[in-house]
Design an enzyme around this catalytic site. Sequence first.
Site, mmCIF file in Angstrom:
data_model
loop_
_atom_site.group_PDB
_atom_site.id
_atom_site.type_symbol
_atom_site.label_atom_id
_atom_site.label_comp_id
_atom_site.label_asym_id
_atom_site.label_seq_id
_atom_site.Cartn_x
_atom_site.Cartn_y
_atom_site.Cartn_z
ATOM 1 N N TYR A 89 0.838 -1.203 0.000
ATOM 2 C CA TYR A 89 0.000 0.000 0.000
ATOM 3 C C TYR A 89 0.869 1.248 0.000
ATOM 4 O O TYR A 89 0.643 2.207 0.720
ATOM 5 C CB TYR A 89 -0.950 -0.017 1.208
ATOM 6 C CG TYR A 89 -2.233 0.748 0.984
ATOM 7 C CD1 TYR A 89 -3.183 0.304 0.067
ATOM 8 C CD2 TYR A 89 -2.509 1.906 1.704
ATOM 9 C CE1 TYR A 89 -4.369 0.995 -0.131
ATOM 10 C CE2 TYR A 89 -3.697 2.613 1.521
ATOM 11 C CZ TYR A 89 -4.617 2.148 0.595
ATOM 12 O OH TYR A 89 -5.796 2.837 0.400
ATOM 13 N N GLN A 96 -3.723 2.173 -7.270
ATOM 14 C CA GLN A 96 -4.322 1.126 -8.095
ATOM 15 C C GLN A 96 -5.499 0.459 -7.404
ATOM 16 O O GLN A 96 -6.512 0.146 -8.042
ATOM 17 C CB GLN A 96 -3.257 0.103 -8.483
ATOM 18 C CG GLN A 96 -2.188 0.668 -9.417
ATOM 19 C CD GLN A 96 -1.246 -0.398 -9.932
ATOM 20 O OE1 GLN A 96 -1.593 -1.574 -10.016
ATOM 21 N NE2 GLN A 96 -0.034 0.007 -10.283
ATOM 22 N N ASN A 114 -1.192 -3.683 11.375
ATOM 23 C CA ASN A 114 -0.936 -2.644 12.386
ATOM 24 C C ASN A 114 0.248 -1.737 12.079
ATOM 25 O O ASN A 114 0.654 -0.936 12.927
ATOM 26 C CB ASN A 114 -0.762 -3.278 13.776
ATOM 27 C CG ASN A 114 -2.001 -4.034 14.217
ATOM 28 O OD1 ASN A 114 -3.124 -3.549 14.041
ATOM 29 N ND2 ASN A 114 -1.815 -5.233 14.744
ATOM 30 N N HIS A 175 5.824 -3.756 -12.501
ATOM 31 C CA HIS A 175 7.228 -3.601 -12.851
ATOM 32 C C HIS A 175 7.788 -5.005 -12.993
ATOM 33 O O HIS A 175 7.520 -5.871 -12.159
ATOM 34 C CB HIS A 175 7.951 -2.833 -11.746
ATOM 35 C CG HIS A 175 9.357 -2.425 -12.063
ATOM 36 N ND1 HIS A 175 9.784 -2.159 -13.348
ATOM 37 C CD2 HIS A 175 10.437 -2.236 -11.256
ATOM 38 C CE1 HIS A 175 11.058 -1.794 -13.310
ATOM 39 N NE2 HIS A 175 11.484 -1.851 -12.050
ATOM 40 N N ASP A 259 12.771 1.255 -18.133
ATOM 41 C CA ASP A 259 12.388 1.958 -16.910
ATOM 42 C C ASP A 259 13.615 2.312 -16.073
ATOM 43 O O ASP A 259 13.763 3.454 -15.626
ATOM 44 C CB ASP A 259 11.431 1.087 -16.093
ATOM 45 C CG ASP A 259 10.873 1.808 -14.887
ATOM 46 O OD1 ASP A 259 9.946 2.622 -15.066
ATOM 47 O OD2 ASP A 259 11.355 1.575 -13.768
#
Length: 400
Positions: A89, A96, A114, A175, A259
């Site tokens: 996240y 996304q 947590n 990726h 990239d």
Amino acid sequence: MLFRTAIAAVRAARPAVSQSMSRNMSALAGAALRNSAAAPKLSARLGQVRGVKTLDFAGTSETVWERSDFPREKLAQLFKNDTMAVLGYGTQGMAQSLNMRDNGLNVIVGVRENGASWKQAIADGWVPGKTLFSMEAAAEKGTVISFLLSDAGQKDAWPLIAPYVTKGKTLFFSHGFGVVFHHQTGIVPPKDVDVILAAPKGSGYTVRSLFLEGRGINSSVAIYQDVSGKARERAFGMGVAIGSGYLYETTFEKEVYSDLTGERGVLMGAIQGFFQAQYEVLRAAGHSPSEAFNETVEEATQSLYPLIGAKGMDWMYANCSTTARRGALDWAPEFYKCSKPVFQRLYESVANGTESQRSITENGRPDYRERFEAELKEIRESEMWRAGVTVRSLRPENQK
């Protein structure tokens, strides 16, 4: 000539964008990343009616897919039996997952319980035990596993996740690093799953803010394994679902090589190097910090780069002073000659695995955060960027 016509084709594939939207992009990024409520309204107002097409990129024909090829109804049908498990996240995982949720898909998030990301996910509306789980639990529940941790994080997490990447599932990346450099990461997908990629060409903040504006970022798509026979369609569908406006096809390997070269080169590394070199030359010649910064960074980022992006380099040359035009045309070959060998050396370092190994080693150190902050501090506290703080405060939008 080939470079210029290729740029024209890329611009032709972009969603239409107003100047006001472009100016407001960075201001929107932070808040827009999490503002799910705005998406349907903005998408309806600004969405385009365009579709798959073949474009001429400097003499080479390439097929481009667009968002209209995968409307919400088609996405719903394509992924009707799927649970999209987003692991990680960070900015990409956040953007996304929120975009897929806004597109009506069944999405769950998997992060360390947590931790800071867990708490942020709850703030963004993910519910523990319903749509928010540990990474292992999310991977077990998911039929499409979006592996969106950092490259070093993927290496560390793969042994925990691999047992849940079972027959018939889809393993999704943004990726190709982990798979392409599998001899360094240990990430080897099982042979009985689809392995696909959709790689947004920008940060997660941009992925989210462009989605909320009803536009969408450009992304590359690749298929590593197609076991189901449907991996290609699902890969492009995933690209749209996560917030892409138009997509082009590549391979995992080419996505990674281009990239890593780009971010070390003209996207960030070369830019900082060129900025610093010119600034220091001007300062050594007696120019003030404000003048050196304005002539090096401010005019470039605030005036010229947006115009080059919108119109092309030839347009920029045709619409500047004759003195600037002559000098730029004369000196461009000099910078080309001195920089091309550096880019060739960089690409070789990417292709032979030197860059990937350094990334894994450095980003996997226990004291990574401290070392990284020390490097940022050196840049942040350099005279050039300290001067930049004052210069930026003088911009009209920053006046109070």
